[in-house]
Motif scaffolding. Structure first.
Motif, PDB file in Angstrom:
ATOM      1  N   ALA A  90       1.402  -1.363   0.315  1.00  0.00           N
ATOM      2  CA  ALA A  90       0.363  -0.012   0.064  1.00  0.00           C
ATOM      3  C   ALA A  90       0.950   1.460  -0.232  1.00  0.00           C
ATOM      4  CB  ALA A  90      -1.141  -0.432   1.166  1.00  0.00           C
ATOM      5  N   GLY A  91       1.652   1.417   1.063  1.00  0.00           N
ATOM      6  CA  GLY A  91       2.792   2.999   1.005  1.00  0.00           C
ATOM      7  C   GLY A  91       3.858   2.163  -0.588  1.00  0.00           C
ATOM      8  N   LEU A  92       3.731   1.503  -1.220  1.00  0.00           N
ATOM      9  CA  LEU A  92       5.336   2.188  -2.583  1.00  0.00           C
ATOM     10  C   LEU A  92       3.768   2.310  -3.979  1.00  0.00           C
ATOM     11  CD1 LEU A  92       7.211  -1.040  -2.170  1.00  0.00           C
ATOM     12  CD2 LEU A  92       7.601   1.067  -2.012  1.00  0.00           C
ATOM     13  N   ALA A  93       2.472   1.380  -3.637  1.00  0.00           N
ATOM     14  CA  ALA A  93       1.904   2.128  -4.291  1.00  0.00           C
ATOM     15  C   ALA A  93       0.336   3.745  -3.625  1.00  0.00           C
ATOM     16  CB  ALA A  93       0.004   1.748  -4.125  1.00  0.00           C
ATOM     17  N   GLY A  94       1.762   4.392  -3.131  1.00  0.00           N
ATOM     18  CA  GLY A  94       1.009   5.970  -3.304  1.00  0.00           C
ATOM     19  C   GLY A  94       2.425   6.938  -3.537  1.00  0.00           C
ATOM     20  N   ASP A  95       3.351   5.790  -2.770  1.00  0.00           N
ATOM     21  CA  ASP A  95       4.836   6.601  -3.431  1.00  0.00           C
ATOM     22  C   ASP A  95       5.233   5.931  -4.742  1.00  0.00           C
ATOM     23  OD1 ASP A  95       5.518   8.434  -2.075  1.00  0.00           O
ATOM     24  OD2 ASP A  95       6.159   7.387  -0.084  1.00  0.00           O
ATOM     25  N   GLY A  96       6.802   5.937  -5.345  1.00  0.00           N
ATOM     26  CA  GLY A  96       6.901   5.444  -6.148  1.00  0.00           C
ATOM     27  C   GLY A  96       7.872   5.117  -5.763  1.00  0.00           C
ATOM     28  N   GLU A  97       9.377   5.392  -5.196  1.00  0.00           N
ATOM     29  CA  GLU A  97      10.465   4.336  -4.731  1.00  0.00           C
ATOM     30  C   GLU A  97      11.014   4.861  -3.241  1.00  0.00           C
ATOM     31  OE1 GLU A  97      14.194   2.912  -7.761  1.00  0.00           O
ATOM     32  OE2 GLU A  97      14.350   4.621  -6.684  1.00  0.00           O
ATOM     33  N   ARG A  98      11.548   3.401  -1.909  1.00  0.00           N
ATOM     34  CA  ARG A  98      11.296   3.598  -0.436  1.00  0.00           C
ATOM     35  C   ARG A  98      12.309   2.539  -0.751  1.00  0.00           C
ATOM     36  NH1 ARG A  98       5.230   4.736   1.993  1.00  0.00           N
ATOM     37  NH2 ARG A  98       6.063   5.395   3.439  1.00  0.00           N
ATOM     38  N   VAL A 156       6.407  -9.186  -6.877  1.00  0.00           N
ATOM     39  CA  VAL A 156       5.267  -7.869  -6.323  1.00  0.00           C
ATOM     40  C   VAL A 156       5.775  -6.783  -6.650  1.00  0.00           C
ATOM     41  CG1 VAL A 156       3.944  -7.045  -4.651  1.00  0.00           C
ATOM     42  CG2 VAL A 156       3.498  -9.597  -4.731  1.00  0.00           C
ATOM     43  N   ILE A 157       7.537  -6.390  -6.071  1.00  0.00           N
ATOM     44  CA  ILE A 157       7.975  -5.570  -6.358  1.00  0.00           C
ATOM     45  C   ILE A 157       9.507  -5.373  -7.226  1.00  0.00           C
ATOM     46  CG2 ILE A 157       6.983  -4.483  -3.943  1.00  0.00           C
ATOM     47  CD1 ILE A 157      10.013  -5.907  -2.815  1.00  0.00           C
ATOM     48  N   ARG A 158       9.728  -4.561  -7.156  1.00  0.00           N
ATOM     49  CA  ARG A 158      11.708  -4.238  -8.071  1.00  0.00           C
ATOM     50  C   ARG A 158      11.846  -3.297  -6.937  1.00  0.00           C
ATOM     51  NH1 ARG A 158      12.668  -6.232 -13.095  1.00  0.00           N
ATOM     52  NH2 ARG A 158      10.624  -6.122 -13.773  1.00  0.00           N
ATOM     53  N   GLN A 159      13.159  -4.601  -6.939  1.00  0.00           N
ATOM     54  CA  GLN A 159      14.566  -3.512  -5.929  1.00  0.00           C
ATOM     55  C   GLN A 159      15.625  -3.155  -6.308  1.00  0.00           C
ATOM     56  OE1 GLN A 159      14.621  -6.798  -2.631  1.00  0.00           O
ATOM     57  NE2 GLN A 159      14.348  -5.336  -1.355  1.00  0.00           N
ATOM     58  N   ARG A 160      16.242  -1.861  -6.733  1.00  0.00           N
ATOM     59  CA  ARG A 160      17.500  -1.958  -7.202  1.00  0.00           C
ATOM     60  C   ARG A 160      18.313  -1.484  -6.132  1.00  0.00           C
ATOM     61  NH1 ARG A 160      18.870   3.405  -8.981  1.00  0.00           N
ATOM     62  NH2 ARG A 160      16.812   4.767  -8.219  1.00  0.00           N
ATOM     63  N   THR A 188      10.670  -0.819  -5.021  1.00  0.00           N
ATOM     64  CA  THR A 188       8.918  -0.235  -5.960  1.00  0.00           C
ATOM     65  C   THR A 188       7.904  -1.250  -6.664  1.00  0.00           C
ATOM     66  OG1 THR A 188      10.498  -0.716  -8.477  1.00  0.00           O
ATOM     67  CG2 THR A 188      10.436   1.819  -7.466  1.00  0.00           C
ATOM     68  N   LEU A 189       6.849  -0.769  -7.094  1.00  0.00           N
ATOM     69  CA  LEU A 189       5.476  -1.782  -6.889  1.00  0.00           C
ATOM     70  C   LEU A 189       5.767  -2.120  -8.723  1.00  0.00           C
ATOM     71  CD1 LEU A 189       3.147  -2.867  -5.728  1.00  0.00           C
ATOM     72  CD2 LEU A 189       2.294  -1.248  -6.261  1.00  0.00           C
ATOM     73  N   ARG A 190       5.434  -3.113  -8.742  1.00  0.00           N
ATOM     74  CA  ARG A 190       5.434  -3.639 -10.157  1.00  0.00           C
ATOM     75  C   ARG A 190       4.409  -4.056 -10.841  1.00  0.00           C
ATOM     76  NH1 ARG A 190       9.125  -9.057 -11.494  1.00  0.00           N
ATOM     77  NH2 ARG A 190       8.808  -8.614 -12.743  1.00  0.00           N
ATOM     78  N   ARG A 191       3.622  -2.112 -10.760  1.00  0.00           N
ATOM     79  CA  ARG A 191       1.767  -1.829 -11.021  1.00  0.00           C
ATOM     80  C   ARG A 191       1.905  -2.912 -12.527  1.00  0.00           C
ATOM     81  NH1 ARG A 191      -2.617   0.245  -9.831  1.00  0.00           N
ATOM     82  NH2 ARG A 191      -1.632   0.606  -7.581  1.00  0.00           N
ATOM     83  N   ASP A 192       2.656  -1.800 -13.411  1.00  0.00           N
ATOM     84  CA  ASP A 192       2.439  -2.790 -14.526  1.00  0.00           C
ATOM     85  C   ASP A 192       2.666  -4.063 -14.685  1.00  0.00           C
ATOM     86  OD1 ASP A 192       2.217   0.039 -15.502  1.00  0.00           O
ATOM     87  OD2 ASP A 192       4.057  -0.030 -16.683  1.00  0.00           O
ATOM     88  N   ASP A 193       3.162  -5.069 -14.350  1.00  0.00           N
ATOM     89  CA  ASP A 193       2.885  -6.271 -14.715  1.00  0.00           C
ATOM     90  C   ASP A 193       2.124  -6.837 -13.602  1.00  0.00           C
ATOM     91  OD1 ASP A 193       5.694  -6.182 -16.277  1.00  0.00           O
ATOM     92  OD2 ASP A 193       6.585  -5.803 -14.053  1.00  0.00           O
ATOM     93  N   LEU A 250      -4.412  -6.215  -8.191  1.00  0.00           N
ATOM     94  CA  LEU A 250      -3.648  -5.491  -6.708  1.00  0.00           C
ATOM     95  C   LEU A 250      -4.880  -4.682  -6.544  1.00  0.00           C
ATOM     96  CD1 LEU A 250      -1.207  -4.712  -5.857  1.00  0.00           C
ATOM     97  CD2 LEU A 250      -0.944  -3.158  -7.747  1.00  0.00           C
ATOM     98  N   ASP A 251      -5.475  -3.749  -7.605  1.00  0.00           N
ATOM     99  CA  ASP A 251      -6.879  -2.356  -6.939  1.00  0.00           C
ATOM    100  C   ASP A 251      -7.330  -2.859  -6.100  1.00  0.00           C
ATOM    101  OD1 ASP A 251      -4.926  -0.068  -8.177  1.00  0.00           O
ATOM    102  OD2 ASP A 251      -6.059  -0.834 -10.321  1.00  0.00           O
ATOM    103  N   THR A 252      -8.363  -4.038  -6.070  1.00  0.00           N
ATOM    104  CA  THR A 252      -9.049  -4.829  -5.636  1.00  0.00           C
ATOM    105  C   THR A 252      -9.027  -5.261  -3.849  1.00  0.00           C
ATOM    106  OG1 THR A 252     -10.021  -6.446  -7.475  1.00  0.00           O
ATOM    107  CG2 THR A 252     -10.672  -6.528  -4.924  1.00  0.00           C
TER     108      THR A 252
END
Lengths: 104, 104
Positions: B36-44, B70-74, B83-88, B97-99
């Motif tokens: 939920a936090g990553l869905a709001g922010d870009g990168e944390r 679910v997330i990507r890490q760098r 970051t959240l892998r929302r597109d994927d 994800l939205d549900t």
């Protein structure tokens, strides 16, 4: 003649359903197949699914689903009948069940 | 001066994402908060969340989310950015994800 008695089958109330527990219950391929099957049919027994698992594993999967509030079980003679708690799930987590079934 | 090197961070490809693994990754209250936090922010970073868990537990949760896709890490210096892998996720499991975020 003795009649085998069964312990009462407990179910969480609608207001006690929790999203993490529901997602956990649905995070298994066999349990997803069970739920998809129940979404189509009204009421089925464990044996009504042609699942590639033993009966005890099947029983375990139904227990996980029941304890999370995903299905309701009732005893009828020696059979345990299972139904999907669609109304409760839709009320608590709108769209979740349909979205997951569509993705499964 | 020595520079600490980091192992490459592996991520499953979009086509390899699996619904049971994604649901399992989301079946934990802490991981739901992270998503939920990553869905709001870009990168944390891990530390960017005020989570009631130790750093190693936090690291574990991020690993579960990454391995499920679910997330990507760098890595950037000593920081691991998430970051959240929302597109994927949206491409593979439309609406999921939205549900889940709406129900969380």
């Amino acid at each position: 003649m003795t009649t085998k008695t069964h312990e009462p089958i407990s179910h969480p109330a609608r207001e006690d359903l929790e999203l993490p527990a529901v997602l956990h219950a649905l995070s298994d391929p066999i349990r997803l197949r069970i739920v998809a099957g129940l979404a189509g049919d009204g009421e089925r027994t464990c044996g009504g699914f042609a699942l590639p698992v033993t009966k005890s594993t099947c029983t375990h999967h139904f227990k996980v689903l029941r304890e999370a509030g995903v299905i309701r079980q009732r005893q009828e003679g020696t059979a345990r009948l299972n139904t999907l708690r669609r109304d409760d799930l839709d009320a608590r987590f709108p769209g979740l069940l349909d979205t997951i079934l569509a993705a499964a």
